[in-house]
Design an enzyme around this catalytic site. Sequence first.
Site, PDB file in Angstrom:
ATOM      1  CG  ASP A  80      79.673  38.461  20.303  1.00 59.06           C
ATOM      2  OD1 ASP A  80      79.503  38.957  18.904  1.00 59.06           O
ATOM      3  OD2 ASP A  80      80.199  36.981  20.238  1.00 59.06           O
ATOM      4  NE  ARG A 109      78.426  41.685   3.462  1.00 57.45           N
ATOM      5  CZ  ARG A 109      78.057  41.585   2.687  1.00 57.45           C
ATOM      6  NH1 ARG A 109      78.857  42.437   1.157  1.00 57.45           N
ATOM      7  NH2 ARG A 109      77.656  40.923   2.367  1.00 57.45           N
ATOM      8  NE  ARG A 163      71.143  36.817  11.739  1.00 52.38           N
ATOM      9  CZ  ARG A 163      72.684  36.770  13.013  1.00 52.38           C
ATOM     10  NH1 ARG A 163      72.651  35.881  12.899  1.00 52.38           N
ATOM     11  NH2 ARG A 163      72.912  37.753  12.873  1.00 52.38           N
ATOM     12  NE  ARG A 196      78.495  22.098  22.819  1.00 52.51           N
ATOM     13  CZ  ARG A 196      77.472  23.724  23.047  1.00 52.51           C
ATOM     14  NH1 ARG A 196      76.670  23.307  21.922  1.00 52.51           N
ATOM     15  NH2 ARG A 196      77.976  24.575  22.895  1.00 52.51           N
ATOM     16  CD  GLU A 223      70.592  39.229  10.435  1.00 51.82           C
ATOM     17  OE1 GLU A 223      69.728  39.235  11.666  1.00 51.82           O
ATOM     18  OE2 GLU A 223      71.638  39.789  10.451  1.00 51.82           O
ATOM     19  NE  ARG A 238      81.106  35.144  15.721  1.00 50.43           N
ATOM     20  CZ  ARG A 238      80.753  36.260  16.671  1.00 50.43           C
ATOM     21  NH1 ARG A 238      81.719  37.000  16.946  1.00 50.43           N
ATOM     22  NH2 ARG A 238      80.209  36.564  16.749  1.00 50.43           N
ATOM     23  CE1 TYR A 278      80.760  39.598  14.119  1.00 45.62           C
ATOM     24  CE2 TYR A 278      82.042  38.140  12.400  1.00 45.62           C
ATOM     25  CZ  TYR A 278      80.750  38.446  13.452  1.00 45.62           C
ATOM     26  OH  TYR A 278      80.152  37.374  13.240  1.00 45.62           O
TER      27      TYR A 278
END
Length: 368
Positions: free
Chosen positions: A353, A251, A283, A178, A303, A174, A351
Amino acid sequence: MMNEKYDFLIVGTGLFGAVSAYLLKKKGYSILMIDKRDHIGGNVYTENVRGINVHKYGAHIFHTDNKEVWQFVNSFVEFNRYTNSPVACYKGHLYNLPFNMNTFYQMWGVKTPEEARKKIEGQKNEYHVNSPQNLEEQAISLVGKDIYEILIKGYTQKQWGRKCSELPAFIIKRLPVRFTFDNNYFNDKYQGVPNGGYTLLIEKMIEGCNVHLSIDYFDHKEELDACANRVIYTGEIDKYFGYKYGHLQYRSVSFETELLENVENYQGNAVVNYTDVETPYTRIIEHKHFEYGTQPDTVISREYSKEWLPGDEPYYPVNDDKNMELYAKYKALADAQEKVFFGGRLAEYKYYDMHKVIERAMEMVAHF
Ligand code: FAD
Ligand code: UDP
């Protein structure tokens, strides 16, 4: 509400339910929507606290390559130019994400793409990973051992409660890798956050629908089914079938949200990931930065990830082989239903988005 007859009952006012409702309404269908929560929006719900739109169920950044989807969401509310660039904190050191030249410089001091590639190739060759079979192998083959150990291993173990070697490789794919100095977390053409929050987006989508909150479908299933010709169900698929073949694993996440009065800027970024295994949270989100807020106060959320237990909110499907086999059995039951249609992250156990959820809802409604 149950004395009337509707064309559709939609169980869930999350994004899948809301997009379906809007498109069906446009086709002239009558709609009854329910949600067991006391608010609309599912996991994209935002709540205004002192002028800051707080993402109650975790940071949500909209991104897509699909122009139709981008124009669709922007037709309800304007999206801002927010570009997600999380920072990772490992034992006091900060690194840019996703994995890019900034990260490679911070990790190894390398200054050119060639030097970075060499470093990664060297570490990858030490491990002899040819065709990665799990997340650990995939991660090492993409970014080498150092980045795996410092930025991936602990974070992933906390988020999924499983070792990286026991998780599917696709999860780490995901994230972009770069060889440019570019901290944009996504590769998609379009990205942003709705001005005014996601709740406003959902409100606009479901305008004109008959919506009832704090109602659990399973408490009134017979009466609710009887008042609609068709049902769109966006809750957990295993629950719909009474866990007949056993529980799917999810989860769950818990959020510790704090209002910090007279703190204008707590961490300087919307998202900071804690990638060591010792810090108990994954996070910290500072919500005002999603909309470039200048309020005198701030709101942050830590979180914490945990295994789903009955009674918890399911957030992430655990798409490993064992769960996917079980899901296939439930899917066969779902496909055999004539009047009920299953869609969204929980009902399809995917999963997804947000943009994918919208695409799926568009596809489904096109058949009616
Ligand atoms: P949900 O939002 O879960 O909606 C389902 C609704 O159905 C809920 O409101 C629920 O209360 C209701 N419901 C369930 N069962 C019943 C019942 N029995 N009776 C009545 N109502 C019921 N996507 C992105 O694109 N970008 C991001 O940055 C991003 N970040 C995320 C961060 C986190 C922590 C999480 C968990 C997800 C993130 N996502 C992100 C994914 C995004 O949240 C989902 O794609 C989207 O919200 C799924 O919408 P949905 O309608 O399928 O499900
Ligand atoms: N990940 C990681 N370190 C990070 C951020 C992400 O190892 O600092 C891994 C982790 O396994 C996670 C996956 O990358 O599950 C996908 O991350 P993403 O941010 O897309 O997860 P989400 O936003 O869905 O929680």
